[in-house]
Design a protein around this motif. Structure first.
Motif, PDB file in Angstrom:
ATOM      1  N   SER A 124      -1.643  -3.801 -10.790  1.00  0.00           N
ATOM      2  CA  SER A 124      -1.844  -4.084  -9.369  1.00  0.00           C
ATOM      3  C   SER A 124      -0.933  -5.212  -8.900  1.00  0.00           C
ATOM      4  O   SER A 124      -0.371  -5.164  -7.806  1.00  0.00           O
ATOM      5  CB  SER A 124      -3.298  -4.486  -9.096  1.00  0.00           C
ATOM      6  N   GLU A 158      -8.963  -4.131 -18.504  1.00  0.00           N
ATOM      7  CA  GLU A 158      -9.058  -4.886 -17.249  1.00  0.00           C
ATOM      8  C   GLU A 158      -7.747  -5.597 -16.938  1.00  0.00           C
ATOM      9  O   GLU A 158      -7.325  -5.689 -15.781  1.00  0.00           O
ATOM     10  CB  GLU A 158     -10.184  -5.933 -17.334  1.00  0.00           C
ATOM     11  N   GLN A 161       2.453  -3.894  -8.387  1.00  0.00           N
ATOM     12  CA  GLN A 161       2.547  -3.116  -7.143  1.00  0.00           C
ATOM     13  C   GLN A 161       2.623  -4.048  -5.928  1.00  0.00           C
ATOM     14  O   GLN A 161       3.409  -3.824  -5.006  1.00  0.00           O
ATOM     15  CB  GLN A 161       1.322  -2.213  -7.046  1.00  0.00           C
ATOM     16  N   ASP A 162       1.789  -5.095  -5.950  1.00  0.00           N
ATOM     17  CA  ASP A 162       1.832  -6.089  -4.869  1.00  0.00           C
ATOM     18  C   ASP A 162       3.206  -6.730  -4.757  1.00  0.00           C
ATOM     19  O   ASP A 162       3.788  -6.809  -3.676  1.00  0.00           O
ATOM     20  CB  ASP A 162       0.837  -7.229  -5.171  1.00  0.00           C
ATOM     21  N   ILE A 184      -6.497 -16.016  -8.652  1.00  0.00           N
ATOM     22  CA  ILE A 184      -7.809 -15.964  -9.315  1.00  0.00           C
ATOM     23  C   ILE A 184      -7.610 -15.447 -10.736  1.00  0.00           C
ATOM     24  O   ILE A 184      -8.142 -15.986 -11.703  1.00  0.00           O
ATOM     25  CB  ILE A 184      -8.761 -14.997  -8.574  1.00  0.00           C
ATOM     26  N   HIS A 185      -6.830 -14.386 -10.842  1.00  0.00           N
ATOM     27  CA  HIS A 185      -6.550 -13.774 -12.140  1.00  0.00           C
ATOM     28  C   HIS A 185      -5.803 -14.743 -13.057  1.00  0.00           C
ATOM     29  O   HIS A 185      -6.211 -14.987 -14.196  1.00  0.00           O
ATOM     30  CB  HIS A 185      -5.734 -12.498 -11.900  1.00  0.00           C
ATOM     31  N   CYS A 231       0.823  -1.204   0.000  1.00  0.00           N
ATOM     32  CA  CYS A 231       0.000   0.000   0.000  1.00  0.00           C
ATOM     33  C   CYS A 231       0.862   1.261   0.000  1.00  0.00           C
ATOM     34  O   CYS A 231       1.686   1.453   0.888  1.00  0.00           O
ATOM     35  CB  CYS A 231      -0.918   0.014   1.221  1.00  0.00           C
ATOM     36  N   THR A 270      -7.201   0.731  -6.753  1.00  0.00           N
ATOM     37  CA  THR A 270      -6.184   0.638  -5.696  1.00  0.00           C
ATOM     38  C   THR A 270      -6.079  -0.829  -5.316  1.00  0.00           C
ATOM     39  O   THR A 270      -6.951  -1.630  -5.647  1.00  0.00           O
ATOM     40  CB  THR A 270      -6.564   1.446  -4.431  1.00  0.00           C
ATOM     41  N   LEU A 271      -4.996  -1.191  -4.588  1.00  0.00           N
ATOM     42  CA  LEU A 271      -4.775  -2.600  -4.250  1.00  0.00           C
ATOM     43  C   LEU A 271      -5.933  -3.182  -3.461  1.00  0.00           C
ATOM     44  O   LEU A 271      -6.213  -4.369  -3.527  1.00  0.00           O
ATOM     45  CB  LEU A 271      -3.485  -2.756  -3.438  1.00  0.00           C
ATOM     46  N   VAL A 299      -5.125  -3.085 -15.711  1.00  0.00           N
ATOM     47  CA  VAL A 299      -5.340  -2.758 -14.295  1.00  0.00           C
ATOM     48  C   VAL A 299      -4.809  -3.897 -13.419  1.00  0.00           C
ATOM     49  O   VAL A 299      -4.125  -3.680 -12.427  1.00  0.00           O
ATOM     50  CB  VAL A 299      -6.851  -2.531 -14.017  1.00  0.00           C
ATOM     51  N   ALA A 300      -5.120  -5.134 -13.823  1.00  0.00           N
ATOM     52  CA  ALA A 300      -4.717  -6.291 -13.034  1.00  0.00           C
ATOM     53  C   ALA A 300      -3.195  -6.419 -12.965  1.00  0.00           C
ATOM     54  O   ALA A 300      -2.617  -6.570 -11.885  1.00  0.00           O
ATOM     55  CB  ALA A 300      -5.321  -7.564 -13.618  1.00  0.00           C
ATOM     56  N   TYR A 325      -5.582 -13.292  -4.660  1.00  0.00           N
ATOM     57  CA  TYR A 325      -6.189 -12.552  -5.766  1.00  0.00           C
ATOM     58  C   TYR A 325      -5.383 -12.702  -7.056  1.00  0.00           C
ATOM     59  O   TYR A 325      -5.934 -12.642  -8.143  1.00  0.00           O
ATOM     60  CB  TYR A 325      -6.356 -11.076  -5.377  1.00  0.00           C
ATOM     61  N   GLU A 377     -16.060  -8.446 -12.005  1.00  0.00           N
ATOM     62  CA  GLU A 377     -15.473  -8.118 -13.304  1.00  0.00           C
ATOM     63  C   GLU A 377     -13.958  -8.276 -13.270  1.00  0.00           C
ATOM     64  O   GLU A 377     -13.347  -8.679 -14.237  1.00  0.00           O
ATOM     65  CB  GLU A 377     -15.785  -6.660 -13.680  1.00  0.00           C
ATOM     66  N   ASN A 378     -13.363  -7.892 -12.128  1.00  0.00           N
ATOM     67  CA  ASN A 378     -11.902  -7.900 -12.044  1.00  0.00           C
ATOM     68  C   ASN A 378     -11.498  -7.922 -10.571  1.00  0.00           C
ATOM     69  O   ASN A 378     -11.932  -7.062  -9.809  1.00  0.00           O
ATOM     70  CB  ASN A 378     -11.362  -6.620 -12.719  1.00  0.00           C
ATOM     71  N   PRO A 379     -10.694  -8.929 -10.178  1.00  0.00           N
ATOM     72  CA  PRO A 379     -10.259  -8.951  -8.770  1.00  0.00           C
ATOM     73  C   PRO A 379      -9.297  -7.798  -8.445  1.00  0.00           C
ATOM     74  O   PRO A 379      -8.880  -7.647  -7.303  1.00  0.00           O
ATOM     75  CB  PRO A 379      -9.585 -10.320  -8.620  1.00  0.00           C
ATOM     76  N   PHE A 380      -8.951  -6.997  -9.458  1.00  0.00           N
ATOM     77  CA  PHE A 380      -8.086  -5.844  -9.220  1.00  0.00           C
ATOM     78  C   PHE A 380      -8.815  -4.577  -9.638  1.00  0.00           C
ATOM     79  O   PHE A 380      -9.634  -4.612 -10.549  1.00  0.00           O
ATOM     80  CB  PHE A 380      -6.781  -5.979 -10.002  1.00  0.00           C
ATOM     81  N   GLY A 381      -8.513  -3.476  -8.947  1.00  0.00           N
ATOM     82  CA  GLY A 381      -9.195  -2.227  -9.259  1.00  0.00           C
ATOM     83  C   GLY A 381      -8.251  -1.042  -9.197  1.00  0.00           C
ATOM     84  O   GLY A 381      -7.045  -1.203  -9.355  1.00  0.00           O
ATOM     85  N   LYS A 396     -11.762  -5.230  -0.888  1.00  0.00           N
ATOM     86  CA  LYS A 396     -11.477  -6.675  -0.870  1.00  0.00           C
ATOM     87  C   LYS A 396     -11.384  -7.237   0.535  1.00  0.00           C
ATOM     88  O   LYS A 396     -10.907  -6.559   1.450  1.00  0.00           O
ATOM     89  CB  LYS A 396     -10.125  -6.935  -1.526  1.00  0.00           C
TER      90      LYS A 396
END
Lengths: 166, 264
Positions: free
Chosen positions: B48, B41, B51-52, B142-143, A59, A145-146, B44-45, B139, A139-143, A164
């Motif tokens: 993220s 999409e 970043q993780d 899942i992706h 984060c 922000t984390l 974005v994934a 997560y 739609e997407n497990p990511f958005g 989440k």
């Protein structure tokens, strides 16, 4: 305004002050309501030790929040040390009821309480924060922000975000 | 409480570099898709995920800092290729979308089996980090799984690309489980399990799943256990790397090295 050290500041007053510090990514919710403050210790001589735990380890708001907490406590005349710890790790079950309510008001669906079984959140129906329909899909497990995933409401045809479960 | 003898400390440091460097490089490769992924999409994934993974790298570099290895930024941006302990797998170029999907999937399952084991590590700071990161990684899986399951059988072209990606990635992915000299020290001290144990768990998971996505995997389940039909690509954990790492570091470390210690 920075006042002189006041050894009379109580722990309760510190918690109340921290309740004014907002999470930069969910700015209607305070760091206390988010459950990221683990403990506050006062030494009675103007120093405070605050332990916080991040929602996500990656984060980018962690440093901002550390600074905001230290600044807030300086207003009470306290010199604060803010420690980041992963023990015990943050889980979304730490979100207060008020945090969940406020999230809904800004169109952010709160996570289900899962008691350690995070998969529960993926099985469970996610209610649309706009129209309360249960007819929604991931739609997407990511958005953006984390901490957010993107859903779509088939009833009111609106995309929405969900905080989440962790 | 674990007593950090010089030998145990060295075994721990060696291991943490492997963990941190794999995360940093896979994260960097994922970040290369920002703005370029096939659909928004996915963009974005991947951003993220990047970043993780970099956040996780930072957690492991901080553990190294606590052991006296220096500032996390220096560890990420001021070390040269021979000092990196990532598997060669993690430095391979991002390739096409199929390769990205396959590599991320193989990486994330490997990370999952490793972190599940490390959640019980005798080195408590590592166990705490593992328990936290493990939940975030769900997560990613899942992706990854949804893309592998879709692209494997989708069309002739997608199948061919996925199979080609797997053929290239698989021997390199086995290198994630390269045993190192100090492994017996870690096993003895209950810091981490032997790599062969993790490899078995990884194969138990990835082989049936990839096969269900119509892909052929060069590993056979036999009575005595798994038999690999390809040679693992080792060397990364000993600091032997490819030119891809050099090129990656030149890009990733360029700004930091222009003005080390600059405040932003």
């Amino acid at each position: 305004m920075v006042r002189k050290a006041e050894p009379t500041v109580t722990e309760q007053e510190v918690w109340a002050a921290l309740d004014d510090v907002k999470d930069p990514e969910v700015p209607v919710v305070s760091v206390v309501e988010m459950g990221i403050i683990q403990s506050v210790e006062l030494d009675g001589a103007g120093r405070a030790r605050v332990k916080m735990t991040p929602t996500f380890t990656g984060c980018p708001a962690i440093e901002m929040m550390r600074e905001a907490i230290a600044e807030k406590l300086a207003e009470l005349g306290l010199e604060a040390t803010v420690e980041v710890t992963l023990d015990p790790p943050w889980t979304s079950d730490r979100l207060s009821e008020s945090a969940r309510e406020k999230m809904k008001q800004i169109g952010l669906a709160p996570p289900a309480r899962h008691g350690g079984f995070v998969e529960m959140d993926l099985i469970q129906v996610v209610r649309c924060p706009y129209c309360n329909s249960d007819d929604t899909s991931l739609e997407n497990p990511f958005g953006p922000t984390l901490c957010r995933a993107i859903y779509y409401c088939n009833a009111c045809k609106q995309p929405f975000e969900k905080f989440k479960a962790l | 409480m674990l007593e950090l003898t010089p030998e145990i400390r060295a075994a721990l440091i060696e291991y943490l570099y492997g963990l941190a460097d794999d995360e940093l490089l896979v994260g960097h490769r994922a970040s290369e898709w920002t703005g370029l992924a096939p659909i928004l999409e996915a963009d974005v994934a991947l951003s993220s995920i990047a970043q993780d993974e970099m956040g996780h790298a930072l957690v492991f570099y901080r553990l190294l800092e606590e052991l006296g290895e220096g500032d996390p930024d220096d560890l990420a941006f001021a070390r040269d290729a021979p000092d990196f302990r990532n598997a060669i797998f993690s430095e391979l170029p991002r390739g096409d979308w199929a390769f990205t999907v396959v590599r991320q999937y193989l990486h994330d399952v490997a990370e999952q089996v490793r972190l599940e084991a490390l959640a019980d590590s005798a080195y408590e700071p590592l166990a705490q980090a593992a328990r936290k990161i493990l939940v975030e990684e769900k997560y990613h899986l899942i992706h990854d799984r949804s893309w592998v399951a879709k692209l494997g059988p989708a069309t002739e072209e997608s199948h061919q690309r996925m199979q080609a990606a797997l053929d290239r990635a698989f021997p390199h992915a086995l290198g994630l489980f390269e045993p190192t000299e100090l492994e017996p020290v870690r096993v003895e001290a209950d810091i981490a399990p032997p790599e062969e144990v993790l490899l078995k768990r990884w194969l138990d998971e990835v082989v049936p799943f990839l096969e269900s996505a119509t892909l052929q995997v060069p590993a056979r389940r036999e009575e005595q256990g798994w038999r690999l039909l390809v040679e693992p690509v080792y060397g990364g954990r000993r600091g032997e790397h490819t030119e891809y790492l050099e090129t990656l570091l030149q890009a990733m470390q360029l700004v930091y090295r222009m003005e080390p210690g600059a405040k932003w």
